[in-house]
Design a protein around this motif. Structure first.
Motif, mmCIF file in Angstrom:
data_model
loop_
_atom_site.group_PDB
_atom_site.id
_atom_site.type_symbol
_atom_site.label_atom_id
_atom_site.label_comp_id
_atom_site.label_asym_id
_atom_site.label_seq_id
_atom_site.Cartn_x
_atom_site.Cartn_y
_atom_site.Cartn_z
ATOM 1 N N ASP A 45 61.237 8.447 18.047
ATOM 2 C CA ASP A 45 59.834 8.925 17.425
ATOM 3 C C ASP A 45 59.448 10.378 17.684
ATOM 4 N N VAL A 46 59.933 10.957 18.432
ATOM 5 C CA VAL A 46 59.607 12.349 18.571
ATOM 6 C C VAL A 46 60.181 13.268 17.394
ATOM 7 N N ARG A 47 61.487 12.706 17.050
ATOM 8 C CA ARG A 47 62.094 13.656 15.945
ATOM 9 C C ARG A 47 60.965 13.419 14.588
ATOM 10 N N GLU A 48 60.709 12.401 14.296
ATOM 11 C CA GLU A 48 59.836 12.302 13.274
ATOM 12 C C GLU A 48 58.189 12.790 13.396
ATOM 13 N N ALA A 49 57.837 12.807 14.543
ATOM 14 C CA ALA A 49 56.640 13.288 14.693
ATOM 15 C C ALA A 49 56.521 14.813 14.742
ATOM 16 N N VAL A 50 57.572 15.689 15.313
ATOM 17 C CA VAL A 50 57.763 16.945 15.190
ATOM 18 C C VAL A 50 57.902 17.190 13.811
ATOM 19 N N TRP A 51 58.868 16.701 13.157
ATOM 20 C CA TRP A 51 59.069 16.746 11.523
ATOM 21 C C TRP A 51 57.666 17.008 10.848
ATOM 22 N N ASN A 52 56.894 16.044 11.082
ATOM 23 C CA ASN A 52 55.602 16.010 10.398
ATOM 24 C C ASN A 52 54.764 17.436 10.732
ATOM 25 N N GLN A 53 55.109 17.733 11.657
ATOM 26 C CA GLN A 53 54.324 18.877 12.126
ATOM 27 C C GLN A 53 54.768 20.366 11.402
ATOM 28 N N LEU A 54 55.806 20.174 10.961
ATOM 29 C CA LEU A 54 56.651 21.395 10.462
ATOM 30 C C LEU A 54 56.033 21.780 9.067
ATOM 31 N N THR A 55 55.811 23.217 8.829
ATOM 32 C CA THR A 55 55.603 23.586 7.438
ATOM 33 C C THR A 55 56.614 23.237 6.462
ATOM 34 N N GLU A 56 56.283 23.476 5.194
ATOM 35 C CA GLU A 56 57.225 23.039 4.301
ATOM 36 C C GLU A 56 58.207 24.230 4.360
ATOM 37 N N LYS A 57 58.029 25.701 4.507
ATOM 38 C CA LYS A 57 58.780 26.621 4.558
ATOM 39 C C LYS A 57 59.741 26.528 5.944
ATOM 40 N N LYS A 116 54.778 13.685 26.079
ATOM 41 C CA LYS A 116 53.531 12.819 25.932
ATOM 42 C C LYS A 116 52.899 12.691 24.591
ATOM 43 N N SER A 117 52.466 13.921 23.942
ATOM 44 C CA SER A 117 51.831 13.964 22.567
ATOM 45 C C SER A 117 52.896 14.205 21.504
ATOM 46 N N HIS A 118 53.853 14.479 21.698
ATOM 47 C CA HIS A 118 54.932 14.900 20.748
ATOM 48 C C HIS A 118 54.457 16.299 20.013
ATOM 49 N N ARG A 119 53.333 17.000 20.496
ATOM 50 C CA ARG A 119 52.986 18.140 19.793
ATOM 51 C C ARG A 119 54.084 19.466 20.111
ATOM 52 N N ILE A 120 54.011 20.059 18.860
ATOM 53 C CA ILE A 120 55.153 21.081 19.111
ATOM 54 C C ILE A 120 54.229 22.362 19.933
ATOM 55 N N ILE A 121 55.053 22.899 20.882
ATOM 56 C CA ILE A 121 54.582 23.917 21.724
ATOM 57 C C ILE A 121 55.516 25.101 21.639
ATOM 58 N N GLY A 122 56.546 25.145 20.901
ATOM 59 C CA GLY A 122 57.332 26.301 20.448
ATOM 60 C C GLY A 122 58.550 26.098 19.831
ATOM 61 N N PHE A 123 59.330 27.109 19.676
ATOM 62 C CA PHE A 123 60.595 27.108 19.064
ATOM 63 C C PHE A 123 61.837 27.970 19.697
ATOM 64 N N SER A 124 63.042 27.344 19.791
ATOM 65 C CA SER A 124 64.049 28.119 20.441
ATOM 66 C C SER A 124 64.385 29.431 19.553
ATOM 67 N N TYR A 125 65.176 30.177 20.353
ATOM 68 C CA TYR A 125 65.854 31.167 19.701
ATOM 69 C C TYR A 125 67.038 30.824 19.077
#
Length: 127
Positions: A45-57, A116-125
């Motif tokens: 579920d988290v894979r899709e939830a995060v995907w949906n928060q990503l920008t098209e770019k 818990k929320s699957h909200r994006i909190i950052g990106f790895s280097y």
């Protein structure tokens, strides 16, 4: 008369046993409904939830879709990337790693998400 009583008692016993069995089945059904999702289901579920928060770019750099990502739980450190929400440093979070279309030497695209929320909190280097 003795035979009649035996038959009646047999029916009563069968009726009680069937009723108890039905109650056990209902209890099992209720437990299944209340069971939390397994780690594997949550990870999917988290894979899709995060995907949906990503920008098209951001998605333009990903090879495939959300289904191609892998997920791990890690303890987040500030040195691990661009952390937008510093309150998660030192806590356990998901890292969702999407395969990249870019140079293989850069590695995948890692996104940190709240468990818990699957909200994006950052990106790895990326290397």
């Amino acid at each position: 008369m003795n035979r009649f009583i035996s038959i009646c008692l047999s029916f009563i016993i069968l009726f009680l046993l069937f009723g108890c069995q039905q109650q056990v089945s209902n209890d099992e059904r209720e437990q299944k409904v209340k069971e939390p999702k397994s780690n594997k289901t949550q990870a999917l579920d988290v894979r899709e939830a995060v995907w949906n928060q990503l920008t098209e770019k951001e998605k333009e750099h990903i090879a495939g879709s959300w289904k191609d990502a892998s997920v791990q739980k890690i303890t987040l450190r500030e040195s691990m990337g661009q952390i937008e929400d510093k309150t998660f440093v030192g806590r356990e979070v998901y890292i969702v790693d999407y395969p990249s279309k870019d140079s293989p030497s850069l590695g995948g695209i890692g996104v940190y998400a709240d468990i818990k929320s699957h909200r994006i909190i950052g990106f790895s280097y990326r290397e």
